[in-house]
Design an enzyme around this catalytic site. Structure first.
Site, PDB file in Angstrom:
ATOM      1  N   CYS A   1       5.291  -6.153   1.450  1.00 22.38           N
ATOM      2  CA  CYS A   1       5.646  -4.732   1.453  1.00 22.38           C
ATOM      3  C   CYS A   1       5.037  -4.026   2.665  1.00 22.38           C
ATOM      4  CB  CYS A   1       5.225  -4.087   0.132  1.00 22.38           C
ATOM      5  SG  CYS A   1       6.020  -2.486  -0.174  1.00 22.38           S
ATOM      6  N   TYR A   2       4.033  -3.142   2.471  1.00 22.15           N
ATOM      7  CA  TYR A   2       3.407  -2.484   3.622  1.00 22.15           C
ATOM      8  C   TYR A   2       2.864  -3.523   4.592  1.00 22.15           C
ATOM      9  CZ  TYR A   2       0.421   0.540   6.447  1.00 22.15           C
ATOM     10  OH  TYR A   2      -0.158   1.200   7.514  1.00 22.15           O
TER      11      TYR A   2
ATOM     12  N   GLY B   1       0.822  -1.203   0.000  1.00 22.88           N
ATOM     13  CA  GLY B   1       0.000   0.000   0.000  1.00 22.88           C
ATOM     14  C   GLY B   1       0.852   1.246   0.000  1.00 22.88           C
TER      15      GLY B   1
ATOM     16  N   LYS C   1     -10.705 -12.205 -16.585  1.00 15.65           N
ATOM     17  CA  LYS C   1     -10.902 -12.476 -18.002  1.00 15.65           C
ATOM     18  C   LYS C   1     -10.210 -13.761 -18.449  1.00 15.65           C
ATOM     19  CE  LYS C   1     -12.557 -10.183 -20.873  1.00 15.65           C
ATOM     20  NZ  LYS C   1     -13.896 -10.198 -21.515  1.00 15.65           N
TER      21      LYS C   1
ATOM     22  N   ASP D   1     -17.434 -13.076 -22.955  1.00  7.13           N
ATOM     23  CA  ASP D   1     -18.159 -13.177 -21.686  1.00  7.13           C
ATOM     24  C   ASP D   1     -19.578 -13.695 -21.875  1.00  7.13           C
ATOM     25  OD1 ASP D   1     -15.876 -12.123 -20.515  1.00  7.13           O
ATOM     26  OD2 ASP D   1     -16.614 -10.071 -20.605  1.00  7.13           O
TER      27      ASP D   1
ATOM     28  N   HIS E   1       7.653  -7.626  -3.961  1.00  5.54           N
ATOM     29  CA  HIS E   1       6.326  -7.983  -4.466  1.00  5.54           C
ATOM     30  C   HIS E   1       6.392  -9.301  -5.255  1.00  5.54           C
ATOM     31  CE1 HIS E   1       4.069  -4.304  -3.434  1.00  5.54           C
ATOM     32  NE2 HIS E   1       5.257  -3.725  -3.518  1.00  5.54           N
TER      33      HIS E   1
ATOM     34  N   GLU F   1       3.954 -10.922  -6.390  1.00  7.05           N
ATOM     35  CA  GLU F   1       2.831 -11.034  -7.316  1.00  7.05           C
ATOM     36  C   GLU F   1       3.141 -10.504  -8.709  1.00  7.05           C
ATOM     37  OE1 GLU F   1       2.017  -7.154  -4.955  1.00  7.05           O
ATOM     38  OE2 GLU F   1       3.063  -9.064  -4.719  1.00  7.05           O
TER      39      GLU F   1
END
Length: 528
Positions: free
Chosen positions: A89-90, A62, A384, A241, A183, A185
């Protein structure tokens, strides 16, 4: 007869969001591993968190500072639920500070690539390494922080350090609490996927039940239980979709499904005919109602400049058309929509309502009170790329599943400002040329989304010996995995030159073509 397939939601990871731009990526990476996760705000109520019964908790990064007086706190229950916790991180800094460690503002901020040297043994990082041969183990990672942990809490060990951060990773093996300053991710952290996989599988003990086959069966069972013998109406556009929703509902309820295809005058060139051919295919065998409503949509959009107003008008007009068609069908009780997770996020449609609205999506936010239909959104939990995997799982063709996304409001949000028929006609032609050239150059499947945008400004050009003062077209192409972030596509100059030449020479109303090199963020993929 009850289903015996596993409960895909029984293994759940709770992600507490402290405002990181990467929070959605954490969720994406965990889904890729095969584990269901939910994102909630950092101050999620304790009773709600306990009711979720998570097998582990991830604290996101964050923009805030742990050293600030008004810092965001990790809820106390996170450390008393007796489940594994991963702070990123944060999240790591907040965990360290609240458990008795110390955090300080660094004299040298760390943004971008870094190398974390690993030390000690722990379940999370274990023998992971980007080192070669006999080199000391290290990880190539992505950092983005100004504060840093300068003292770990009691029970923690330092298991990673970088040139600028002595404590880049920490671990409390007994309580299964872990923190990483980097990070995992993001793709720039090379072992990031492996780290997150270890957390949910080895540390949390998840079996990875979130698979396409299990998701399909869960959706079918849920729809059947909700619908019973009622009839469902679905708006189909030919996009991935709505096509996936149609295939799922066809499996779940068969001839209880009625599909409505609305030609709103905001479709791409030849789209109505293409969708009709696709939906008439024997593999679908859908009950299709076709509605021509171009005049209605364009009349409702007259004089409207603001993109949010345009989206809402288009959405409301769709509902009007569906309402009229529903009245002609006996026993319609449900309206199905192809809402997906990014739609919900960008419309701030989460349950807690704390996100900022980026742009409204026509299929998010429920139905008007006068429309007495219940809403069914089978894809609401999915990103998606997960929708595409589901499409392949239910047998849709590659061309349908990997067709570039087309927004619900159609060309209405690819024409800046007021929508006029003249503009839609010009844009349709330019977009058709662009997509045709992409396919011929074997570039269509190498970009995630590509389209043309109409700019209602005029520019001077010269065609032959004649001055031309006409409109401008912008071309857009992006590369992305989840459509939450995207990078502009590096298309060859020769290709762009060819497309530009064709558009200007073949469309009398266009005098100039530009190429959009904005990434998301800070821009969005669509222009409006």
């Amino acid at each position: 007869m009850s289903s015996t397939h596993p409960d895909i939601h029984q293994e759940k990871i709770l992600i507490l969001d402290f405002g990181s731009q990467y929070t959605q990526l954490i969720a994406r990476r965990l889904r890729e591993v095969g584990v269901y996760c939910e994102i909630h705000p950092f101050d999620l109520d304790a009773n709600k968190a306990i009711a979720l019964a998570p097998m582990g908790i991830v604290l996101s990064g964050g923009p805030e500072s742990v050293t600030a007086e008004d810092r965001l706190h990790v809820p106390d229950y996170v450390f008393t639920l007796e489940v594994p916790v991963l702070g990123i991180c944060y999240g790591m800094q907040a965990m360290a500070e609240q458990l008795g460690g110390q955090v300080a503002t660094s004299t040298k901020h760390e943004f971008g690539h870094a190398r974390v040297n690993l030390s000690g043994e722990n379940t999370l990082l274990g023998d992971l390494s980007d080192a070669a041969g006999d080199d000391a183990p290290y990880l190539d990672v992505w950092m983005s922080h100004g504060d840093k942990v300068v003292q770990v809490p009691v029970g923690f060990e330092v298991v990673g350090s970088s040139a600028n951060t002595d404590i880049a990773a920490m671990a409390d093996e007994q309580r299964k609490f872990y923190g990483v300053q980097f990070h995992p991710e993001v793709n720039h952290t090379l072992q990031g996927a492996a780290i997150l996989s270890r957390f949910v599988k080895r540390v949390c003990g998840c079996l990875a039940l979130w698979t396409p086959a299990n998701i399909v069966q869960d959706i079918i069972d849920t729809v059947r239980a909700k619908v019973g013998r009622g009839r469902v109406m679905l708006g189909v556009s030919g996009g991935v979709d709505s096509s996936v929703v149609a295939a799922l509902l066809l499996r779940a309820i068969g001839d209880q499904l009625s599909c409505v295809f609305v030609d709103n005058g905001l479709l791409r060139q030849g789209e109505a005919e293409q969708v009709s051919r696709m939906l008439d295919d024997d593999a679908f065998a859908l009950n299709i109602i076709r509605v021509s409503a171009e005049e209605k949509f364009l009349n409702n959009l007259k004089g409207i400049q603001d993109p949010e107003q345009k989206r809402k008008i288009i959405g409301n007009t769709f509902i009007e058309v569906f309402d009229e068609e529903a009245a002609k069908i006996t026993d319609v009780k449900f309206l199905a929509q192809g809402t997906i997770y990014p739609d919900v996020i960008e419309s701030a449609g989460n349950k807690d309502g704390k996100a900022h609205v980026i742009k409204s999506h026509h299929n998010v936010g429920g139905l008007p009170d006068h429309m007495q239909l219940d809403l069914i959104e089978p894809l609401r939990e999915l990103f998606k790329d997960e929708v595409r995997k589901i499409g392949l799982e239910v047998g849709l063709t590659h061309d349908v599943v990997f067709r570039h996304p087309f927004p619900g409001p159609g060309l209405g949000v690819r024409i800046l400002g007021e929508v006029k028929k003249q503009y839609t006609d010009l844009l349709r032609q330019a977009d058709a040329i662009y997509l045709e050239e992409l396919r011929q150059a074997d570039l269509y499947d190498k970009v995630s989304q590509a389209f043309a945008v109409f700019l209602p400004v005029k520019s001077v050009g010269v065609v032959g010996d004649t001055r031309r003062y006409e409109y401008v077209i912008a071309l857009r192409a992006v590369e992305t995995i989840d459509f939450m972030t995207a990078r502009w596509a590096r298309l060859p100059y020769e290709f762009l030159e060819r497309v530009s030449s064709r558009i200007i020479n073949e469309i009398p109303g266009i005098s100039r073509v530009t190429y959009d090199i904005s990434s998301k963020p800070p821009a969005t993929i669509e222009w409006e």
